[in-house]
Write an enzyme that holds these catalytic residues in place. Structure first.
Site, PDB file in Angstrom:
ATOM      1  CG  PHE A 141      -1.657   1.231   1.371  1.00 63.75           C
ATOM      2  CD1 PHE A 141      -3.141   1.347   0.484  1.00 63.75           C
ATOM      3  CD2 PHE A 141      -1.908   2.375   1.627  1.00 63.75           C
ATOM      4  CE1 PHE A 141      -3.722   2.364   0.478  1.00 63.75           C
ATOM      5  CE2 PHE A 141      -2.775   3.468   1.491  1.00 63.75           C
ATOM      6  CZ  PHE A 141      -3.746   3.897   1.239  1.00 63.75           C
ATOM      7  CG  ASP A 226       5.093   3.915   2.083  1.00 66.74           C
ATOM      8  OD1 ASP A 226       5.010   4.126   2.647  1.00 66.74           O
ATOM      9  OD2 ASP A 226       4.123   3.204   0.776  1.00 66.74           O
ATOM     10  CE  LYS A 255      -1.431   5.647   7.896  1.00 66.18           C
ATOM     11  NZ  LYS A 255      -0.709   5.175   6.781  1.00 66.18           N
TER      12      LYS A 255
END
Ligand SMILES: *Cc1c(COP(=O)(O)O)cnc(C)c1O
Length: 406
Positions: A141, A226, A255
């Protein structure tokens, strides 16, 4: 002076919001540390952390202080001007990591978008247009923009929006032979989540990351990590690449970086960064003073031996109890993950029912997460108090008991 606002309820969501989310039945209105209160005054313990975002819980004094101090000074100037909080944050990230240059944006998807564009640009400049292929992993993702869903390895997120970005292939995760078979001199980048977050909290094997590093070097391809979900202390190291000891060429963060204030960052070396020359890429809000002031304060607190060591200790506290509960109620076949990114894999009998576990926990006053239908995920604050861990897991045990008795 505060203006009286009209009352709103969960039912309003269906009347005024695009229906791309299905939020829970209650509306949180206030948080402090690892506790959250809803509109009715009900208190919940937060082990979801806003999906690995609220890295220091809710209303942490250092973050509230940084935000309000900056709010009284300067909110936004655009990138026509630079600003002090952005420069301070970039210096801290450069000092703490392999990186020599930072690019700021507003989300994980944007950090990856910048990473992928940089990788393609570098290959284009150095080797020509043929070298543009990106290799990603199945079930990965990377965000929800068209480029990032195309790179992401989950067709359910990329199908049905017209032509995808081409020149992207997907190989099974943790499978070095598959990567070896796919990589070629046309590959410009290999992108890997050091721990696959959304698709079930699956940590990479060290040999896989090391092997990927070697294959990239051999084929003049860039290695992109990532770290949108794994970064900023989540694993007990500042970034997961440091936990593994394998250094990427480009790293994306978001995040936890903002602790709840939107920010993303792409980190890289000077040699690569120079390919994004003036005018090649940009964003209006990227490097915004408010976001950077908060992220700086996040780093000051998180990047300390006490907090990082605390993450490892709290991991053990969660894991021991979750394994016990999982066994006692026949709920989990495995508890996996690193630091405070923990995935509990549901047993055959409970497969596909992570949402039911989520609902049962909520009824007991506990916020957890799913990571796909088969995994219950925990991504709490890195400074969650031990007493809150114990109380939250008591609630979780009550939820497990009710659920399995029904
Ligand atoms: C959440 C996430 C993203 C996307 O971040 P957004 O801020 O939602 O755009 C990208 N990659 C990983 C690994 C993530 O967990």
């Amino acid at each position: 002076m505060s203006v009286e606002q009209a009352p709103v309820q969960r039912a309003d969501f269906d009347q005024v919001m695009v229906p791309n989310y299905a939020p829970a039945a209650f509306i949180p209105v206030r948080g402090a540390g690892s506790r959250v209160w809803d509109q009715s005054g009900r208190e919940l313990i937060d082990f979801a952390g806003g999906i690995a975002v609220n890295v220091l819980g809710h209303a942490h004094p250092a973050l509230v202080g940084a935000l309000t101090e900056q709010a009284n000074k300067l909110w936004h100037v655009s990138n026509v001007f630079t600003n002090e909080p952005a420069l301070r944050l970039a210096k801290k990230l450069v000092d703490a990591t392999f990186a020599e240059r930072a690019f700021f944006c507003n989300s994980g998807a944007e950090a990856n978008e910048a990473a992928f564009k940089l990788a393609r640009r570098v290959a284009h400049d150095r080797f020509g247009p043929e070298k543009h292929e990106i290799i990603a992993t199945v079930n990965s993702f990377h965000g929800r923009t068209l480029f990032t869903v195309s790179v992401g390895g989950q067709p359910k997120y990329s199908d049905g929006f017209g032509p995808k970005i081409t020149g992207i292939s997907h190989v099974p995760y943790n499978d070095l032979e598959a990567l070896k078979a796919q990589i070629s001199d046309k590959t410009c980048a290999v992108v890997i989540e050091p721990i696959q977050g959304e698709s079930g909290v699956v940590p990479a094997d060290l040999a896989y990351l090391k092997g990927a590093r070697e294959l990239c070097d051999k084929h003049n391809a860039l290695l992109i990590f990532d770290e949108v979900q794994t970064g900023v202390g989540r694993t007990g190291s500042l970034f997961a690449y440091q936990h593994y000891g394998v250094t990427p060429d480009i790293l994306s963060s978001a995040k936890s970086l903002g602790g709840g204030f939107p920010i993303g960052a792409m980190l890289t070396t000077e040699d690569l960064a120079k390919h994004l020359a003036v005018g090649t890429h940009g964003t209006t809000y990227g490097g915004n003073p408010l976001a950077c002031a908060v992220a700086s304060a996040v780093l000051d607190v998180v990047n300390t031996p006490e907090v990082l060591a605390g993450v490892k200790a709290k991991h053990e506290r969660f894991k021991a109890r979750l394994e016990k509960i999982g066994q006692q109620y026949g709920l989990f076949s495995q508890v996996r993950g690193v630091g405070l990114l923990i995935g509990c894999v549901l047993t055959e009998a409970w497969k596909g029912k992570a949402k039911e576990v989520f609902n049962a926990a909520e009824k007991e006053g506990l916020m957890v997460l799913q990571a796909g239908p088969d995994v219950v995920r925990f991504a709490p604050s890195l400074v969650v108090e031990d007493a809150d861990i114990d109380e939250g897991l008591d609630r979780f045990e009550r939820a497990a008991a009710t659920l399995t008795k029904a």
